[in-house]
Design a protein around this motif. Structure first.
Motif, PDB file in Angstrom:
ATOM      1  N   ASP A 117       0.807  -1.220   0.000  1.00 57.59           N
ATOM      2  CA  ASP A 117       0.000   0.000   0.000  1.00 57.59           C
ATOM      3  C   ASP A 117       0.843   1.273   0.000  1.00 57.59           C
ATOM      4  O   ASP A 117       0.305   2.356   0.194  1.00 57.59           O
ATOM      5  N   THR A 153      -5.143   2.420  -0.536  1.00 61.56           N
ATOM      6  CA  THR A 153      -5.788   2.884   0.688  1.00 61.56           C
ATOM      7  C   THR A 153      -5.031   4.051   1.306  1.00 61.56           C
ATOM      8  O   THR A 153      -5.629   4.912   1.944  1.00 61.56           O
ATOM      9  N   ARG A 196      -8.460  -0.744  -5.274  1.00 67.69           N
ATOM     10  CA  ARG A 196      -8.804   0.217  -4.217  1.00 67.69           C
ATOM     11  C   ARG A 196      -8.785  -0.402  -2.823  1.00 67.69           C
ATOM     12  O   ARG A 196      -8.516   0.279  -1.848  1.00 67.69           O
ATOM     13  N   ALA A 197      -9.107  -1.685  -2.741  1.00 67.01           N
ATOM     14  CA  ALA A 197      -9.169  -2.353  -1.433  1.00 67.01           C
ATOM     15  C   ALA A 197      -8.853  -3.834  -1.610  1.00 67.01           C
ATOM     16  O   ALA A 197      -9.073  -4.403  -2.686  1.00 67.01           O
TER      17      ALA A 197
END
Length: 93
Positions: free
Chosen positions: A40, A60, A77-78
């Motif tokens: 991330d 994130t 995105r996640a």
């Protein structure tokens, strides 16, 4: 998890690839071919890439464009968007 490598286990933590290389050694893997790192941060992406791993960026903490510039092969995105089929396909890139 069979192997855990923390920043305290290496002399040079991310963005240096030492942590990923140590994890690969402990897992008995040669190089990072066929392996996927999920990161991330740009430093984490750079570390994984330098260790020879394909990298999926999770936006994130940083924008997807930042993770792509750092070298992420794929950005989501996640983590709940990750599917095993996608990871297997990504590891062959």
């Amino acid at each position: 998890f069979r192997v855990i490598v923390a920043a305290e286990d290496v002399k040079r933590p991310k963005p240096a690839p030492e942590g990923y290389r140590l994890a690969l050694r402990r897992l008995g893997l040669i190089g990072g071919e066929g392996c996927v790192a999920i990161e991330d941060s740009p430093g984490g992406v750079r570390a994984a890439r330098a260790a020879g791993l394909t990298t999926v960026g999770v936006s994130t903490s940083f924008r997807g464009s930042v993770l792509r510039r750092a070298g992420a092969t794929k950005v989501v995105r996640a983590t709940h968007q990750l599917k095993l089929e996608d990871l297997l396909a990504t590891s062959r890139i």
